[in-house]
Design a protein around this motif. Sequence first.
Motif, PDB file in Angstrom:
ATOM      1  N   ALA A 171      56.863 -72.595 -21.045  1.00 50.65           N
ATOM      2  CA  ALA A 171      55.651 -73.243 -21.562  1.00 50.65           C
ATOM      3  C   ALA A 171      54.435 -72.339 -21.392  1.00 50.65           C
ATOM      4  N   VAL A 172      54.321 -71.699 -20.239  1.00 52.96           N
ATOM      5  CA  VAL A 172      53.196 -70.800 -19.995  1.00 52.96           C
ATOM      6  C   VAL A 172      53.238 -69.612 -20.954  1.00 52.96           C
ATOM      7  N   ALA A 173      54.435 -69.058 -21.173  1.00 49.99           N
ATOM      8  CA  ALA A 173      54.582 -67.936 -22.101  1.00 49.99           C
ATOM      9  C   ALA A 173      54.192 -68.326 -23.521  1.00 49.99           C
ATOM     10  N   ALA A 174      54.352 -69.620 -23.853  1.00 47.30           N
ATOM     11  CA  ALA A 174      53.989 -70.108 -25.188  1.00 47.30           C
ATOM     12  C   ALA A 174      52.515 -70.485 -25.283  1.00 47.30           C
ATOM     13  N   GLY A 175      51.758 -70.305 -24.180  1.00 45.56           N
ATOM     14  CA  GLY A 175      50.327 -70.552 -24.223  1.00 45.56           C
ATOM     15  C   GLY A 175      49.872 -71.866 -23.638  1.00 45.56           C
ATOM     16  N   LEU A 176      50.761 -72.619 -22.980  1.00 44.64           N
ATOM     17  CA  LEU A 176      50.393 -73.896 -22.381  1.00 44.64           C
ATOM     18  C   LEU A 176      50.063 -73.699 -20.899  1.00 44.64           C
TER      19      LEU A 176
ATOM     20  N   GLU B  74      52.290 -76.093 -34.259  1.00 44.81           N
ATOM     21  CA  GLU B  74      53.069 -76.930 -33.342  1.00 44.81           C
ATOM     22  C   GLU B  74      54.540 -76.525 -33.330  1.00 44.81           C
ATOM     23  N   SER B  75      55.106 -76.333 -34.505  1.00 47.75           N
ATOM     24  CA  SER B  75      56.540 -76.013 -34.561  1.00 47.75           C
ATOM     25  C   SER B  75      56.811 -74.628 -33.993  1.00 47.75           C
ATOM     26  N   GLU B  76      55.917 -73.668 -34.222  1.00 45.74           N
ATOM     27  CA  GLU B  76      56.102 -72.327 -33.650  1.00 45.74           C
ATOM     28  C   GLU B  76      56.066 -72.381 -32.123  1.00 45.74           C
ATOM     29  N   THR B  77      55.141 -73.162 -31.578  1.00 37.33           N
ATOM     30  CA  THR B  77      55.076 -73.297 -30.119  1.00 37.33           C
ATOM     31  C   THR B  77      56.351 -73.925 -29.582  1.00 37.33           C
ATOM     32  N   ALA B  78      56.825 -74.978 -30.250  1.00 34.98           N
ATOM     33  CA  ALA B  78      58.056 -75.636 -29.820  1.00 34.98           C
ATOM     34  C   ALA B  78      59.236 -74.676 -29.877  1.00 34.98           C
ATOM     35  N   MET B  79      59.322 -73.891 -30.949  1.00 38.24           N
ATOM     36  CA  MET B  79      60.438 -72.956 -31.065  1.00 38.24           C
ATOM     37  C   MET B  79      60.359 -71.853 -30.012  1.00 38.24           C
ATOM     38  N   ALA B  80      59.153 -71.383 -29.713  1.00 39.72           N
ATOM     39  CA  ALA B  80      59.000 -70.358 -28.679  1.00 39.72           C
ATOM     40  C   ALA B  80      59.462 -70.887 -27.323  1.00 39.72           C
TER      41      ALA B  80
ATOM     42  N   SER C 195      65.913 -79.141 -25.825  1.00 36.86           N
ATOM     43  CA  SER C 195      65.238 -79.862 -26.902  1.00 36.86           C
ATOM     44  C   SER C 195      63.752 -79.994 -26.605  1.00 36.86           C
ATOM     45  N   VAL C 196      62.939 -79.786 -27.624  1.00 35.74           N
ATOM     46  CA  VAL C 196      61.499 -80.008 -27.510  1.00 35.74           C
ATOM     47  C   VAL C 196      61.083 -80.980 -28.601  1.00 35.74           C
ATOM     48  N   GLN C 197      60.449 -82.076 -28.171  1.00 42.06           N
ATOM     49  CA  GLN C 197      59.912 -83.064 -29.092  1.00 42.06           C
ATOM     50  C   GLN C 197      58.409 -83.190 -28.862  1.00 42.06           C
ATOM     51  N   LYS C 198      57.778 -84.085 -29.573  1.00 42.28           N
ATOM     52  CA  LYS C 198      56.331 -84.245 -29.483  1.00 42.28           C
ATOM     53  C   LYS C 198      55.997 -85.593 -28.839  1.00 42.28           C
ATOM     54  N   GLY C 199      55.104 -85.559 -27.864  1.00 41.57           N
ATOM     55  CA  GLY C 199      54.644 -86.797 -27.248  1.00 41.57           C
ATOM     56  C   GLY C 199      55.540 -87.262 -26.123  1.00 41.57           C
TER      57      GLY C 199
END
Length: 442
Positions: A34-39, A139-145, A108-112
């Motif tokens: 998550a941190v690597a993806a910018g969160l 959003e989808s790029e972040t989830a895929m990363a 798996s990554v979902q939203k919310g």
Amino acid sequence: MKIFPIPSIDAQVLMERNAPIAGNSILEMIVRAAVAAGLPAEECRLLQTSTEHDIRVLCGNYHILVTQTVPFEANALLKTALNSSSVQSNFPEAADIVAATTDYTQVSVQKGIIPIEAFPEGAMQEIGKEVATFGNSRESETAMAIVKAITASVEAASSPSAVFWAPSFFLMTPDTFKLISDEDTPLLLYVHPHLYSEKSPLTGEKLVGVIGSGATAVIGYAVEFKPCNLPTGYLIERLYSFIGFTLKRGKIFQSGDVFGTDENEKIQVLHHPPQDGGAPRIELKVVHNPSLGIEREPVPTIYKEYNNEGELTGERVDGGEEVVLDPDDPIDAAILEQLNRKKASDTAQAAALNRTKPVRRAPLASSAEASQPDDAQHQGLLHAVSKDKPTVELASDGSETVSRKRSSMDELRQIALAAQQEKDAEQPEKGRGFLGRLLKRK
């Protein structure tokens, strides 16, 4: 850029036998990804529904789940991948490996905070899909990363026999996944070219088409070249070029737009309505490329050139002086406006215009020429608007800029070149296919 709603991004690490990874280690993998993806790390919270080996974490608005205890069963997506010519050519032992699989780890990554499967029937329409689905490319790029990074960590800590990237129906060996996940070109994983063929009803010749599986999660559209007699490697290269540039541009080309490396290549973008409730579709069609034996009559055309940074570097008119143009026609009016600017320009403007006509045209980032280091400052894209009824070849507004950064496409180029050796998309060769040969899979 708005995309067709995506409920989740999923990957599976398949194993014949598995000793589950400790929950604390899985949690560390999730936070690191998550941190690597910018969160921010402080936004990652372990949810109470987690168990010893099945970990749920909410990082911002990204619901991340790593499951290790569910019995393995090949789902519909995996079965579809097994039947594809890509897997049969490049991973011929895949069916046996899947049959021998007893354990797997699902990422798996979902939203919310509420999983989409937990919504009561009918609630999705009332609440709105934007609450529980990825609705834009960011959003989808972040989830895929995130999924890619966690899958890589699980793969490194296990003894997997295969990895399945669900959005692009890409079933691969662990070595293939290692190579692709380490690359600076994530599109090689996010979008996978699937070949299919049919016979020409007129000549009986075998024609091969290419579908960019996974493009829906990247740009919101299914993308394909319909079956034709053009080299497969060329089609794959241009498919990746189109998707990559569209993603960086942040805007879908209108139906009828064309793009290419220069005025000798024109690939037309054709929009088609969605089928069976799926995503809208884009067909790419080569309409002019003399080197491939495809030619059409020249028409008055406005060319717009973009550099490697996505900036509009040149704009010129070809062929407008020889024809009568109708000022009431929007296409003709645009050409007339360009011609009038050209006639009214002073010496400085003429000099600037000349600079937009380099002797050497900027190649697409995915072309063999563009992959050479010496060409780093020359890469870009050429678009055109022309009087070619009934479609309008309009690439973009002249005032806009496009975010376009250089990305290494060496592996893609090798895939595409090797793909030209594939003789039959429906009856794949025994042994390794073009991706297997590229990766030198043992």
